[in-house]
Design a protein around this motif. Structure first.
Motif, mmCIF file in Angstrom:
data_model
loop_
_atom_site.group_PDB
_atom_site.id
_atom_site.type_symbol
_atom_site.label_atom_id
_atom_site.label_comp_id
_atom_site.label_asym_id
_atom_site.label_seq_id
_atom_site.Cartn_x
_atom_site.Cartn_y
_atom_site.Cartn_z
ATOM 1 N N VAL A 53 59.307 66.998 -10.200
ATOM 2 C CA VAL A 53 60.281 68.046 -10.799
ATOM 3 C C VAL A 53 58.884 68.930 -11.365
ATOM 4 N N GLU A 54 58.699 70.346 -11.065
ATOM 5 C CA GLU A 54 57.876 70.919 -11.297
ATOM 6 C C GLU A 54 58.732 72.640 -10.658
ATOM 7 N N LEU A 55 58.828 73.306 -11.772
ATOM 8 C CA LEU A 55 59.291 75.196 -11.259
ATOM 9 C C LEU A 55 58.221 75.421 -11.641
ATOM 10 N N PHE A 56 58.595 76.801 -10.671
ATOM 11 C CA PHE A 56 57.390 77.772 -10.336
ATOM 12 C C PHE A 56 59.016 79.309 -10.744
ATOM 13 N N ILE A 81 66.595 68.559 -11.547
ATOM 14 C CA ILE A 81 66.246 70.033 -10.958
ATOM 15 C C ILE A 81 66.697 69.826 -12.474
ATOM 16 N N GLY A 82 67.780 69.842 -13.160
ATOM 17 C CA GLY A 82 68.944 69.783 -14.430
ATOM 18 C C GLY A 82 67.764 69.322 -15.395
ATOM 19 N N ASN A 83 66.811 68.336 -14.886
ATOM 20 C CA ASN A 83 66.235 67.845 -16.388
ATOM 21 C C ASN A 83 64.653 68.227 -17.166
ATOM 22 N N ALA A 84 64.173 69.114 -15.669
ATOM 23 C CA ALA A 84 63.339 69.776 -15.748
ATOM 24 C C ALA A 84 63.809 71.141 -15.765
ATOM 25 N N HIS A 85 64.339 72.244 -15.679
ATOM 26 C CA HIS A 85 64.676 72.859 -16.230
ATOM 27 C C HIS A 85 65.079 72.968 -17.805
ATOM 28 N N LEU A 86 65.312 71.372 -18.430
ATOM 29 C CA LEU A 86 65.841 71.204 -19.584
ATOM 30 C C LEU A 86 63.633 71.277 -20.554
ATOM 31 N N LYS A 87 63.240 70.578 -19.752
ATOM 32 C CA LYS A 87 61.687 70.315 -20.667
ATOM 33 C C LYS A 87 60.912 71.376 -20.593
ATOM 34 N N ARG A 88 61.143 72.611 -19.661
ATOM 35 C CA ARG A 88 60.844 73.826 -19.521
ATOM 36 C C ARG A 88 61.550 74.835 -20.637
ATOM 37 N N ASP A 148 73.653 69.846 -27.682
ATOM 38 C CA ASP A 148 75.514 70.614 -26.649
ATOM 39 C C ASP A 148 75.116 70.832 -25.631
ATOM 40 N N ASP A 149 73.898 70.389 -24.416
ATOM 41 C CA ASP A 149 73.934 70.087 -23.218
ATOM 42 C C ASP A 149 74.398 69.410 -22.634
ATOM 43 N N ILE A 202 63.615 76.898 -33.129
ATOM 44 C CA ILE A 202 64.634 75.408 -33.775
ATOM 45 C C ILE A 202 65.849 75.281 -33.158
ATOM 46 N N GLU A 203 66.999 76.813 -33.351
ATOM 47 C CA GLU A 203 68.198 76.464 -33.412
ATOM 48 C C GLU A 203 68.444 76.329 -31.738
ATOM 49 N N SER A 204 67.288 77.011 -30.601
ATOM 50 C CA SER A 204 67.404 76.695 -29.070
ATOM 51 C C SER A 204 67.452 75.329 -29.543
ATOM 52 N N ILE A 205 66.523 74.457 -29.942
ATOM 53 C CA ILE A 205 65.887 73.347 -29.864
ATOM 54 C C ILE A 205 66.666 72.231 -29.918
ATOM 55 N N LYS A 206 67.037 72.525 -30.828
ATOM 56 C CA LYS A 206 69.302 71.842 -31.894
ATOM 57 C C LYS A 206 69.802 72.028 -30.544
ATOM 58 N N GLN A 207 70.640 72.883 -30.251
ATOM 59 C CA GLN A 207 71.219 73.173 -29.226
ATOM 60 C C GLN A 207 70.966 72.731 -27.601
#
Length: 541
Positions: free
Chosen positions: A318-321, A473-480, A500-501, A491-496
């Motif tokens: 899955v690739e997003l644009f 699709i959710g996993n692709a959004h997570l990677k993005r 927490d997702d 860093i805080e966003s990465i930890k969350q």
């Protein structure tokens, strides 16, 4: 105050055109006699390329036999999806050319080129699932037209060191063509000779680049065709492919010319409408049998075909644009729609064979070799072991499918096993796809003496097909989001994102199991995989 600008293509009278033809004749003779570099004339058998070939033929025919020392190769590309009227015309032209070369001792050798089997239109669209060509994904031209020509030219360069490629390109064709020819002018060796940017040791010769449409037609109508073909038939074909049936020879700048009609691939979706085929059907009752082809072409030409395509790219990812609205890039046609397009092509072929005139009764829209390659792709690359192609072929044509490749139907898995698997999986299409890939991957390795690589291929099945559409699709959004956060240093966003997702529990589960049960040795670390983590603690029977 009004200012007058010099027209790009100033009007010339007939005497000036005759003088230009005489000068070009001398130029062609000088270029031909000065070296041993072979000539390759690209011919589509339309008006421009016919005019160029006629110029060259007449110029070389004026030379004595002892000076006709090198072969002029005439190449034509048949994409297998050319307009049937044009395709029949091309074969007739080549036949006449071959006969005339023997009778007149001309050093001309015609070649009919084809795209490789794996690159034909239907193999790519029906077999691999490529969507109908668009400006953003124009996959057809290079595969079907450019590559066969380039392969031929490279072979000639390897054999002779250099080539001169003669084309009927004209500035008046379009603004893009005019800009391209102007760009090549800067590096020219002499008049009408330009280096080829795509192929080394090749120069391009464009003798009629400054001619207008009406001048091309004047030349074709007033100068007799030297290989015995009728240019009036060509004129009539263009006239029939023009909506208003107008094709004047002497025109002013506001008068349309039948040179504007397009005669090319009948499946082309790069244009809004196939005006040439529409005009043929409208202007001639004898060509109404072409209607099924036009209907199929219009069915392919859909602006938004996302509902017909996979949410993953052709390699399963899955690739997003997008910037404001981020969404997946649609991939190839799904299994259902690939089978649908196969059925539609076969239906069109059956219908045109029933209604076409006698000389076109054997028309072939898709060859048996293409069908065999499509079947191979579905079975071996897409793991669709239900083998639906022979069934669809027999349902539409009423005849059994005879695969040119012997022994293809002797398989361990077939339609019965597919039906059982589909019943077990129910409405879960991704589960069915995963199970089919795993079973067929095992089957492919079953007959091999060495099974090296099977675990990697099985792992690829899980990578591409183990998640549902929403989860993938959710996993692709997570990677993005993770990539964006890393680039921004957040860093805080990465930890969350990682803790927490709740929509990505599989990632957290993997992390927890790695912490609680780390690999004890190097061998265990190598064997650790998604499957071993997910199923490792379940009791075995």
């Amino acid at each position: 105050m009004t200012t007058s600008s010099t027209p790009l293509f100033p009007l010339r009278n007939v005497s000036q055109l005759v003088e230009d033809i005489e000068n070009l004749t001398q130029e062609i003779q000088q270029l031909y006699c000065q070296d041993d570099i072979p000539w390759i004339v690209g011919v589509s058998w339309g008006k421009d390329s016919t005019a160029v070939l006629q110029l060259i033929w007449n110029a070389i025919a004026s030379l004595p036999l002892e000076k006709r020392h090198k072969t002029i190769h005439v190449i034509t590309t048949d994409t297998f999806v050319e307009n049937p009227i044009v395709s029949a015309w091309v074969r007739k032209c080549i036949k006449n050319l071959k006969e005339a070369t023997k009778q007149q001792n001309m050093p001309v050798k015609p070649h009919l080129l084809h795209p490789s089997l794996k690159e034909t239109f239907w193999v790519c669209l029906i077999g691999r699932g490529y969507p109908a060509p668009r400006n953003g994904f124009r996959w057809c031209t290079d595969r079907m037209k450019i590559q066969p020509v380039n392969y031929f030219i490279r072979d000639m360069v390897r054999a002779h060191g250099e080539t001169i490629i003669v084309l009927g390109a004209r500035k008046a064709e379009s603004s893009i063509r005019a800009a391209t020819l102007k760009k090549h002018t800067a590096g020219r060796l002499r008049d009408h000779l330009s280096p080829n940017p795509r192929l080394i040791n090749s120069v391009v010769y464009t003798p009629i680049e400054d001619w207008r449409n009406d001048e091309v037609w004047i030349y074709l109508m007033q100068w007799e065709n030297p290989w015995g073909h009728s240019n009036k038939e060509l004129f009539a074909m263009y006239r029939g492919a023009t909506a208003d049936k107008e094709c004047p020879l002497v025109v002013d700048t506001s008068t349309p010319s039948c040179g504007d009609s397009r005669l090319g691939c009948w499946v082309c979706t790069m244009v809004n409408k196939d005006k040439s085929m529409e005009a043929m059907i409208q202007n001639d009752e004898e060509k109404e049998w072409l209607q099924p082809l036009l209907d199929l072409r219009n069915e392919l030409d859909i602006q938004d075909d996302r509902d017909k395509r996979d949410f993953r790219r052709i390699y399963g990812r899955v690739e997003l644009f997008g910037s404001d609205k981020i969404e997946p890039i649609p991939g190839p046609y799904t299994k259902y729609w690939r089978e649908h397009w196969l059925r539609r092509v076969l239906q069109a072929q059956v219908e045109v064979r029933q209604n076409a005139p006698e000389d076109m009764k054997d028309i072939t829209l898709i060859t048996m070799e293409e069908l065999s390659e499509i079947r191979r792709i579905w079975l071996e690359e897409k793991h669709e072991f239900d083998d639906s192609l022979p069934r669809i072929y027999e349902e539409v044509t009423g005849q059994p499918f005879e695969d040119p490749r012997p022994g293809v139907g002797n398989r361990l898995l077939g339609s019965d096993e597919w039906d059982v698997l589909a019943e077990i999986c129910g409405d879960d299409g991704m589960h069915l796809e995963l199970m089919a890939k795993l079973l067929d991957t095992e089957r492919q390795y079953y007959t091999k003496s060495r099974r090296t690589g099977i675990y990697g291929d099985l792992e690829k099945c899980f990578d591409t097909s183990s998640r549902s559409k929403d989860d993938a699709i959710g996993n692709a959004h997570l990677k993005r989001n993770l990539k964006t956060a890393v680039e921004d240093g957040d860093i805080e966003s990465i930890k969350q994102q990682l803790t927490d997702d709740n929509s990505h529990k599989d990632i957290k589960t993997v992390k927890e199991k790695l912490k609680s049960n780390p690999p004890q040795n190097h061998q265990q670390q190598l064997s650790l995989s998604w499957g071993s983590i997910k199923f490792g603690n379940q009791p075995s029977e």
